[in-house]
Design a protein around this motif. Structure first.
Motif, PDB file in Angstrom:
ATOM      1  N   ILE A  98       0.838  -1.097  -0.099  1.00 27.44           N
ATOM      2  CA  ILE A  98       0.102  -0.124  -0.046  1.00 27.44           C
ATOM      3  C   ILE A  98       0.776   1.158   0.070  1.00 27.44           C
ATOM      4  CG2 ILE A  98      -1.928   1.001   1.286  1.00 27.44           C
ATOM      5  CD1 ILE A  98      -2.698  -1.763  -0.101  1.00 27.44           C
ATOM      6  N   ILE A  99       1.465   1.204  -1.204  1.00 29.70           N
ATOM      7  CA  ILE A  99       2.591   2.793  -1.414  1.00 29.70           C
ATOM      8  C   ILE A  99       1.863   3.560  -2.644  1.00 29.70           C
ATOM      9  CG2 ILE A  99       4.308   1.328  -0.360  1.00 29.70           C
ATOM     10  CD1 ILE A  99       5.207   1.027  -3.332  1.00 29.70           C
ATOM     11  N   HIS A 100       2.683   4.413  -2.700  1.00 36.81           N
ATOM     12  CA  HIS A 100       2.401   5.578  -3.850  1.00 36.81           C
ATOM     13  C   HIS A 100       3.353   5.262  -5.018  1.00 36.81           C
ATOM     14  CE1 HIS A 100      -0.241   7.606  -0.834  1.00 36.81           C
ATOM     15  NE2 HIS A 100      -0.589   8.546  -1.867  1.00 36.81           N
ATOM     16  N   VAL A 101       3.095   5.055  -6.293  1.00 34.20           N
ATOM     17  CA  VAL A 101       3.776   5.155  -7.164  1.00 34.20           C
ATOM     18  C   VAL A 101       3.867   6.220  -8.003  1.00 34.20           C
ATOM     19  CG1 VAL A 101       3.678   2.423  -7.566  1.00 34.20           C
ATOM     20  CG2 VAL A 101       2.052   4.099  -8.710  1.00 34.20           C
ATOM     21  N   SER A 102       5.008   6.801  -8.678  1.00 35.81           N
ATOM     22  CA  SER A 102       5.139   7.967  -9.290  1.00 35.81           C
ATOM     23  C   SER A 102       5.630   8.007 -10.692  1.00 35.81           C
ATOM     24  CB  SER A 102       6.346   8.831  -8.434  1.00 35.81           C
ATOM     25  OG  SER A 102       6.273   8.676  -7.227  1.00 35.81           O
ATOM     26  N   THR A 103       5.185   8.890 -11.287  1.00 30.03           N
ATOM     27  CA  THR A 103       5.739   9.043 -12.728  1.00 30.03           C
ATOM     28  C   THR A 103       6.404  10.400 -12.624  1.00 30.03           C
ATOM     29  OG1 THR A 103       3.616   9.921 -13.806  1.00 30.03           O
ATOM     30  CG2 THR A 103       4.035   7.613 -13.905  1.00 30.03           C
ATOM     31  N   ILE A 104       7.421  10.941 -13.463  1.00 28.45           N
ATOM     32  CA  ILE A 104       8.076  11.946 -13.750  1.00 28.45           C
ATOM     33  C   ILE A 104       8.033  12.194 -15.036  1.00 28.45           C
ATOM     34  CG2 ILE A 104      10.391  11.043 -13.435  1.00 28.45           C
ATOM     35  CD1 ILE A 104      10.925  13.906 -11.844  1.00 28.45           C
ATOM     36  N   HIS A 105       7.670  13.555 -15.465  1.00 25.16           N
ATOM     37  CA  HIS A 105       7.653  14.094 -16.750  1.00 25.16           C
ATOM     38  C   HIS A 105       8.416  15.475 -16.720  1.00 25.16           C
ATOM     39  CE1 HIS A 105       4.411  11.459 -17.454  1.00 25.16           C
ATOM     40  NE2 HIS A 105       4.627  11.453 -18.830  1.00 25.16           N
ATOM     41  N   PHE A 106       9.670  15.585 -17.809  1.00 23.65           N
ATOM     42  CA  PHE A 106      10.301  16.600 -17.707  1.00 23.65           C
ATOM     43  C   PHE A 106      10.044  17.495 -19.125  1.00 23.65           C
ATOM     44  CE2 PHE A 106      12.752  13.977 -15.008  1.00 23.65           C
ATOM     45  CZ  PHE A 106      13.576  14.758 -14.159  1.00 23.65           C
ATOM     46  N   TYR A 107       9.761  18.587 -19.021  1.00 25.11           N
ATOM     47  CA  TYR A 107       9.407  19.598 -20.064  1.00 25.11           C
ATOM     48  C   TYR A 107      10.518  20.737 -20.293  1.00 25.11           C
ATOM     49  CZ  TYR A 107       4.953  17.182 -19.783  1.00 25.11           C
ATOM     50  OH  TYR A 107       3.874  16.302 -19.718  1.00 25.11           O
ATOM     51  N   THR A 112      10.354  10.898 -19.530  1.00 27.64           N
ATOM     52  CA  THR A 112       9.526  10.546 -18.669  1.00 27.64           C
ATOM     53  C   THR A 112      10.169   9.274 -17.965  1.00 27.64           C
ATOM     54  OG1 THR A 112       7.536   9.958 -18.036  1.00 27.64           O
ATOM     55  CG2 THR A 112       8.183   9.125 -20.219  1.00 27.64           C
ATOM     56  N   GLY A 113       9.659   8.925 -16.799  1.00 27.60           N
ATOM     57  CA  GLY A 113      10.209   7.448 -16.131  1.00 27.60           C
ATOM     58  C   GLY A 113       9.521   7.379 -14.856  1.00 27.60           C
ATOM     59  N   PRO A 114      10.081   6.319 -13.973  1.00 27.46           N
ATOM     60  CA  PRO A 114       9.514   6.213 -12.939  1.00 27.46           C
ATOM     61  C   PRO A 114      10.092   7.543 -11.731  1.00 27.46           C
ATOM     62  CG  PRO A 114      11.142   4.476 -13.397  1.00 27.46           C
ATOM     63  CD  PRO A 114      11.057   5.355 -14.437  1.00 27.46           C
ATOM     64  N   GLY A 115       9.209   7.742 -10.911  1.00 29.90           N
ATOM     65  CA  GLY A 115       9.621   8.816 -10.045  1.00 29.90           C
ATOM     66  C   GLY A 115      10.517   8.531  -8.825  1.00 29.90           C
ATOM     67  N   SER A 116      10.392   7.015  -8.624  1.00 30.27           N
ATOM     68  CA  SER A 116      11.387   6.583  -7.333  1.00 30.27           C
ATOM     69  C   SER A 116      11.424   5.002  -7.666  1.00 30.27           C
ATOM     70  CB  SER A 116      10.777   6.758  -6.384  1.00 30.27           C
ATOM     71  OG  SER A 116       9.420   5.911  -5.784  1.00 30.27           O
ATOM     72  N   GLN A 117      12.550   4.440  -7.267  1.00 32.39           N
ATOM     73  CA  GLN A 117      12.924   3.137  -7.270  1.00 32.39           C
ATOM     74  C   GLN A 117      13.965   2.742  -6.327  1.00 32.39           C
ATOM     75  OE1 GLN A 117      14.156   2.708 -11.423  1.00 32.39           O
ATOM     76  NE2 GLN A 117      13.213   0.940 -11.614  1.00 32.39           N
ATOM     77  N   ARG A 118      13.386   2.322  -5.216  1.00 30.03           N
ATOM     78  CA  ARG A 118      14.161   2.222  -3.776  1.00 30.03           C
ATOM     79  C   ARG A 118      14.438   0.674  -3.591  1.00 30.03           C
ATOM     80  NH1 ARG A 118      10.582   4.901  -1.427  1.00 30.03           N
ATOM     81  NH2 ARG A 118      10.453   7.059  -1.525  1.00 30.03           N
ATOM     82  N   VAL A 119      13.703  -0.367  -4.365  1.00 31.11           N
ATOM     83  CA  VAL A 119      13.429  -1.823  -3.975  1.00 31.11           C
ATOM     84  C   VAL A 119      14.576  -2.572  -5.044  1.00 31.11           C
ATOM     85  CG1 VAL A 119      12.255  -3.586  -3.145  1.00 31.11           C
ATOM     86  CG2 VAL A 119      11.170  -1.354  -3.372  1.00 31.11           C
ATOM     87  N   CYS A 150      16.456  27.425 -15.632  1.00 25.18           N
ATOM     88  CA  CYS A 150      16.478  27.808 -17.060  1.00 25.18           C
ATOM     89  C   CYS A 150      15.220  27.675 -17.754  1.00 25.18           C
ATOM     90  CB  CYS A 150      16.973  26.333 -17.782  1.00 25.18           C
ATOM     91  SG  CYS A 150      15.970  24.886 -17.428  1.00 25.18           S
ATOM     92  N   GLY A 151      14.002  27.945 -16.972  1.00 23.05           N
ATOM     93  CA  GLY A 151      12.547  27.855 -17.622  1.00 23.05           C
ATOM     94  C   GLY A 151      11.899  26.288 -17.915  1.00 23.05           C
ATOM     95  N   GLY A 152      12.687  25.196 -17.786  1.00 24.75           N
ATOM     96  CA  GLY A 152      12.257  24.056 -17.825  1.00 24.75           C
ATOM     97  C   GLY A 152      11.295  23.770 -16.689  1.00 24.75           C
ATOM     98  N   ILE A 153      10.601  22.557 -16.611  1.00 24.52           N
ATOM     99  CA  ILE A 153       9.692  22.062 -15.418  1.00 24.52           C
ATOM    100  C   ILE A 153       9.860  20.584 -15.543  1.00 24.52           C
ATOM    101  CG2 ILE A 153       8.175  24.175 -15.194  1.00 24.52           C
ATOM    102  CD1 ILE A 153       6.353  22.405 -16.936  1.00 24.52           C
ATOM    103  N   THR A 154       9.311  20.254 -14.340  1.00 26.41           N
ATOM    104  CA  THR A 154       8.947  18.985 -14.398  1.00 26.41           C
ATOM    105  C   THR A 154       7.417  18.644 -13.446  1.00 26.41           C
ATOM    106  OG1 THR A 154       9.676  18.396 -11.969  1.00 26.41           O
ATOM    107  CG2 THR A 154      11.157  17.775 -13.905  1.00 26.41           C
ATOM    108  N   LEU A 155       7.081  17.835 -13.633  1.00 27.63           N
ATOM    109  CA  LEU A 155       5.558  17.421 -13.171  1.00 27.63           C
ATOM    110  C   LEU A 155       5.914  16.002 -12.768  1.00 27.63           C
ATOM    111  CD1 LEU A 155       2.724  18.241 -12.371  1.00 27.63           C
ATOM    112  CD2 LEU A 155       1.950  17.066 -14.525  1.00 27.63           C
TER     113      LEU A 155
END
Length: 449
Positions: A34-43, A403-410, A152-157
């Motif tokens: 019961i955890i949160h999974v993340s995705t990250i997008h760089f623009y 884009t990729g997984p926001g975290s990998q710890r295992v 630089c003006g770029g963002i991530t979500l």
């Protein structure tokens, strides 16, 4: 970590009144951690003051059809420890942050087609919203998003979702719809289907299906042999690029020696077999050491009857392949690929999936299963995101550059991704104990024939 300052956190609620009530989660929702999974997008976008407003307003609107994400989980009291989803419109947390770094600080090597490691989830920690697991489950948001602007003006979500509520496919659909709303669309392209009970009722005619011993499967996860020296080690994440040509070579190698009456091994089967081989070698497993590989099969179209289009929940099951490390390391790639295929084929059978769900139903306490980790030496898990609609997510300022997984710890957690370069290359994002990383990378490239 320095470099990122959180400036603002607000709660975004659905823009209109939504259905309220409680929904029991399906067995597939609750059988994982019961955890949160993340995705990250760089623009790489010219920063605009309108971006936060655009994201928050469109999020409020998209939460109307996707109202479960604005709810909260709670435990059902009773003999079976289960969770339910309370659709109560409590909202989603939205964090705004600023970084003193530029986009290139994170994506430096990403635009080059060399073998240098790409950025990994280790570097993203500060770009990812943190979930406070000390809060009671009823108070934890199901979704949290963090927008970070760079110098630089770029963002991530980076968006984090409770894995008990949705899996990868549904996350991709939601992000795609959120982006469409941000670009001005007013209705969803794929209507989400929220009735999770469809995963609880199978066609009565299939109750005479063959019996599978799932209890044995769940308990047969290999442990590291006694007497194997295991240094204390921290886990490290790394992303490796494999070019289209290298992938074709691997696929050809997997298909060499294959019985030609069977269908050719796919990219996924060949690459997953290769990853398994490299991990066994890097960890220097003994010949007789058993090793397990878990693959994830999306069952939405493999069930009879199939799940409704737009089913918004978890629809994947993990299936285990187990064999001796010696066989994986010494035999040709075709052997490892055949074991990967065996697991996929097993998980693709409707009667197997229903039998698996029935087994989960019979478990009094699913939280016991949530602790049975498939990860850690000598085991691996490989999931593919290449078919999940996570790519080309355009909120109105162009498509992402990565884009990729926001975290990998295992330890052992591996994800295969499409590369955003459009040259047919793939990315392998994995987490291993740090002391095995260099050896894994070495085998990963040098063992391609």
């Amino acid at each position: 970590m320095g470099g990122v300052k959180k400036k603002d956190c607000c709660v975004v609620k659905p823009a209109e009144e939504t259905w309220t009530g409680s929904v029991p989660l399906s067995e597939l929702d609750q059988s994982g951690a019961i955890i949160h999974v993340s995705t990250i997008h760089f623009y790489q976008t010219p920063s605009s003051d309108l971006i936060p407003t655009t994201l928050k307003q469109s999020l409020a609107r998209v939460l109307v059809p996707f109202y479960p994400l604005a709810g909260r989980l709670s435990r059902i009291h009773g003999p079976h420890h289960r969770l339910q989803l309370n659709c109560n419109a409590h909202g989603v947390n939205f964090i705004e942050a600023e970084s003193e770094f530029t986009l290139d600080h994170f994506l430096g090597t990403h635009h080059h087609h060399d073998q240098s490691p790409s950025p990994s989830a280790d570097q993203y920690t500060q770009l990812k919203p943190t979930v406070d697991y000390t809060l009671p489950i009823e108070e934890r948001p199901i979704m949290i998003a963090q927008l970070t602007r760079f110098a630089c003006g770029g963002i991530t979500l980076c968006s984090s979702f409770s894995h008990a509520v949705i899996g990868g496919q549904s996350i991709g659909v939601f992000l795609t719809e959120w982006a469409r709303f941000a670009r001005g669309e007013v209705c969803v392209k794929t209507e989400p289907f929220h009735d999770r009970s469809v995963l609880g009722v199978r066609n009565p005619s299939s109750s005479r299906a063959p019996h599978f011993d799932h209890a044995e499967e769940f308990s047969q996860l290999p442990a590291l042999a006694e007497g194997t020296k295991k240094k204390k080690s921290s886990n490290k994440a790394m992303t490796l690029r494999i070019s289209k040509e290298q992938m074709e070579t691997l696929k050809a190698a997997a298909n060499e020696g294959r019985d030609t009456s069977t269908r050719a091994y796919t990219r996924y089967e060949a690459l997953t077999g290769h990853i398994w081989k490299c991990a066994c070698k890097a960890r220097k497993l003994k010949t007789e050491q058993a090793t397990g590989l878990e693959v994830y099969v999306d069952v939405r179209n493999r069930l009879e009857p199939p799940l409704p289009s737009g089913y918004f929940g978890n629809s994947s099951i993990g299936v285990l392949a187990v064999c001796n490390a010696g066989e994986i390391m010494v035999k040709p790639l075709e052997y490892a690929a055949s074991r990967v295929r065996g697991a996929i084929d097993k998980g693709s059978r409707s009667e197997y999936v229903w039998s698996y769900i029935d087994h989960l139903k019979s478990e009094k306490d699913l939280s016991k299963l949530q602790d049975v980790s498939v990860y850690g030496n000598p085991n691996m898990s490989v999931s593919s995101w290449t078919r999940i609609p996570l790519y080309g997510i355009d909120f109105g300022w162009g498509k992402e550059v990565y884009t990729g997984p926001g975290s990998q710890r295992v330890d052992g957690d591996t994800v295969i991704l499409s590369s955003c370069t459009g040259d047919g290359s793939l990315l392998v994002s994995l987490c291993l104990e740090a002391l095995y990383m260099a050896s894994f990378q070495n085998h990963f490239y040098n063992d391609i024939p």
